[in-house]
Design a protein around this motif. Structure first.
Motif, PDB file in Angstrom:
ATOM      1  N   LEU A 257       0.825  -1.216   0.000  1.00  0.00           N
ATOM      2  CA  LEU A 257       0.000   0.000   0.000  1.00  0.00           C
ATOM      3  C   LEU A 257       0.854   1.259   0.000  1.00  0.00           C
ATOM      4  N   GLY A 258       1.995   1.176   0.672  1.00  0.00           N
ATOM      5  CA  GLY A 258       2.802   2.379   0.869  1.00  0.00           C
ATOM      6  C   GLY A 258       3.621   2.773  -0.342  1.00  0.00           C
ATOM      7  N   TYR A 259       4.072   1.770  -1.138  1.00  0.00           N
ATOM      8  CA  TYR A 259       4.959   2.129  -2.261  1.00  0.00           C
ATOM      9  C   TYR A 259       4.261   3.001  -3.311  1.00  0.00           C
ATOM     10  N   PRO A 260       3.044   2.643  -3.777  1.00  0.00           N
ATOM     11  CA  PRO A 260       2.388   3.541  -4.752  1.00  0.00           C
ATOM     12  C   PRO A 260       2.162   4.945  -4.202  1.00  0.00           C
ATOM     13  N   LEU A 261       1.752   5.034  -2.930  1.00  0.00           N
ATOM     14  CA  LEU A 261       1.530   6.356  -2.342  1.00  0.00           C
ATOM     15  C   LEU A 261       2.834   7.129  -2.231  1.00  0.00           C
ATOM     16  N   ALA A 262       3.913   6.439  -1.804  1.00  0.00           N
ATOM     17  CA  ALA A 262       5.210   7.111  -1.701  1.00  0.00           C
ATOM     18  C   ALA A 262       5.707   7.548  -3.076  1.00  0.00           C
ATOM     19  N   TYR A 263       5.467   6.710  -4.091  1.00  0.00           N
ATOM     20  CA  TYR A 263       5.892   7.068  -5.460  1.00  0.00           C
ATOM     21  C   TYR A 263       5.136   8.305  -5.942  1.00  0.00           C
TER      22      TYR A 263
ATOM     23  N   LEU B 269       6.892   7.179   4.736  1.00  0.00           N
ATOM     24  CA  LEU B 269       7.925   8.204   4.899  1.00  0.00           C
ATOM     25  C   LEU B 269       9.305   7.668   4.530  1.00  0.00           C
ATOM     26  N   MET B 270       9.588   6.415   4.882  1.00  0.00           N
ATOM     27  CA  MET B 270      10.868   5.814   4.505  1.00  0.00           C
ATOM     28  C   MET B 270      10.983   5.680   2.989  1.00  0.00           C
ATOM     29  N   LEU B 271       9.905   5.280   2.344  1.00  0.00           N
ATOM     30  CA  LEU B 271       9.939   5.062   0.904  1.00  0.00           C
ATOM     31  C   LEU B 271      10.024   6.375   0.138  1.00  0.00           C
ATOM     32  N   VAL B 272       9.372   7.408   0.626  1.00  0.00           N
ATOM     33  CA  VAL B 272       9.435   8.711  -0.055  1.00  0.00           C
ATOM     34  C   VAL B 272      10.884   9.191  -0.128  1.00  0.00           C
ATOM     35  N   ALA B 273      11.586   9.090   0.996  1.00  0.00           N
ATOM     36  CA  ALA B 273      12.985   9.530   1.004  1.00  0.00           C
ATOM     37  C   ALA B 273      13.836   8.693   0.054  1.00  0.00           C
ATOM     38  N   ALA B 274      13.594   7.380   0.016  1.00  0.00           N
ATOM     39  CA  ALA B 274      14.391   6.507  -0.849  1.00  0.00           C
ATOM     40  C   ALA B 274      14.101   6.767  -2.325  1.00  0.00           C
ATOM     41  N   ILE B 275      12.837   6.933  -2.689  1.00  0.00           N
ATOM     42  CA  ILE B 275      12.487   7.148  -4.107  1.00  0.00           C
ATOM     43  C   ILE B 275      13.010   8.496  -4.588  1.00  0.00           C
ATOM     44  N   ARG B 276      12.964   9.496  -3.721  1.00  0.00           N
ATOM     45  CA  ARG B 276      13.480  10.816  -4.122  1.00  0.00           C
ATOM     46  C   ARG B 276      14.988  10.793  -4.328  1.00  0.00           C
ATOM     47  N   ASN B 277      15.677   9.825  -3.709  1.00  0.00           N
ATOM     48  CA  ASN B 277      17.128   9.724  -3.876  1.00  0.00           C
ATOM     49  C   ASN B 277      17.532   8.950  -5.138  1.00  0.00           C
ATOM     50  N   VAL B 278      16.579   8.342  -5.810  1.00  0.00           N
ATOM     51  CA  VAL B 278      16.901   7.629  -7.058  1.00  0.00           C
ATOM     52  C   VAL B 278      17.181   8.669  -8.144  1.00  0.00           C
ATOM     53  N   PRO B 279      18.363   8.655  -8.752  1.00  0.00           N
ATOM     54  CA  PRO B 279      18.697   9.685  -9.769  1.00  0.00           C
ATOM     55  C   PRO B 279      17.747   9.624 -10.960  1.00  0.00           C
TER      56      PRO B 279
ATOM     57  N   LEU C 205      16.957   0.453  -6.878  1.00  0.00           N
ATOM     58  CA  LEU C 205      17.686   1.567  -6.266  1.00  0.00           C
ATOM     59  C   LEU C 205      16.968   2.122  -5.033  1.00  0.00           C
ATOM     60  N   SER C 206      15.675   1.828  -4.906  1.00  0.00           N
ATOM     61  CA  SER C 206      14.968   2.247  -3.687  1.00  0.00           C
ATOM     62  C   SER C 206      14.973   1.136  -2.627  1.00  0.00           C
TER      63      SER C 206
END
Length: 283
Positions: A83-89, A168-178, A203-204
């Protein structure tokens, strides 16, 4: 380049905090966990036993509670990830003007007291609660469906409570993907789905690992919500430890269960870390 000694000096404050607030208190339970307990008398001085540990493995009741706790932890972690990954993306890659409102919506439930949120789920899931009344009025069920004091109630309540941590963890990781790496893959002819599966998702992996570990550990160690939504009879390890300590006064059994819970959490964290690093290294 930073030397190994300089690296150790940098992380030494964190190591001291972990040793003082985690390792030492846990090790202080070790003598108690191998002590002999007699009901009505207390700890027997000078007597030592491993029965408190073997009981966790050999007793059917304790084994059921252990498997239930692990199953709950894996289930809540998996559904929070799905549930969290699509929302974080959406938050990380969606329009800029949506980012702050969406993050506020994710954070808002965390501002409410845990007891209040659990009582809210009791009002929704009770036999005469909102969900059961709606099901019966729609004719989908003739009698109330048991949604409290079982796995379903705990699963729903804990998923709602710990989903924001995963997001919140996934948002930070996805934003760090170049973004340029994704653009390069797309330029070479990869479809959007293949770019996501071959680039973005691996990469996430650090965010997936961090979020999964956080949700899993919080779930298997949760006490308030399992006690409120699971009732006094549907036990998980945290509520069983509480009862051993506070109601039965059997401190050796409670300490042995605490060690078992800590060992399971550390072992799963280590294993998931190894698997995620290997997966991320294949990207």
């Amino acid at each position: 380049m930073m030397s190994r000694r300089q690296g150790l000096l940098l992380i030494s404050p964190l190591l001291l905090v972990l040793a003082g607030f985690f390792l030492v208190p846990v090790l202080m339970l070790l003598p108690t966990s191998v002590s002999v307990y007699e009901p009505g008398t207390g700890l027997v001085k000078g007597a030592w036993t491993l029965a408190n540990y073997t009981q966790i493995v050999t007793d059917d009741y304790y084994r059921e509670v252990v498997w239930r706790t692990l199953g709950l932890g894996f289930s809540v972690t998996l559904i929070c990830l799905l549930l969290g990954y699509p929302l974080a993306y959406l938050i990380a890659r969606g329009p800029e003007r949506w980012r702050v409102p969406l993050i506020l919506l994710v954070i808002f439930p965390m501002l409410l007291n845990l007891v209040v949120r659990s009582f809210g789920w009791i009002a929704l899931l009770a036999n005469r609660g909102l969900i059961n009344n709606l099901l019966m009025q729609l004719g989908l069920t003739a009698a109330p469906v048991k949604l409290l004091f079982n796995f379903i109630g705990l699963f729903i309540g804990l998923t709602h409570i710990y989903l924001p941590f995963m997001v919140l963890m996934l948002v930070a990781a996805i934003r760090n993907v170049p973004r340029d790496v994704e653009s390069a893959a797309a330029t070479l002819g990869s479809s959007r789905a293949h770019v996501f599966m071959a680039v973005t998702l691996p990469l996430s992996a650090p965010g997936i690992l961090a979020g999964s570990i956080l949700v899993f550990v919080l779930t298997i160690s949760a006490l308030v919500t399992p006690r409120m939504l699971g009732g006094p009879t549907y036990q998980v390890m945290a509520t069983l430890i509480y009862d051993e300590y506070m109601q039965l006064l059997d401190w050796p059994s409670g300490s042995a269960l605490s060690f078992a819970l800590t060992f399971m959490a550390v072992a799963i964290i280590w294993l998931s870390s190894r698997l995620t690093k290997r997966w991320a290294g294949m990207a």
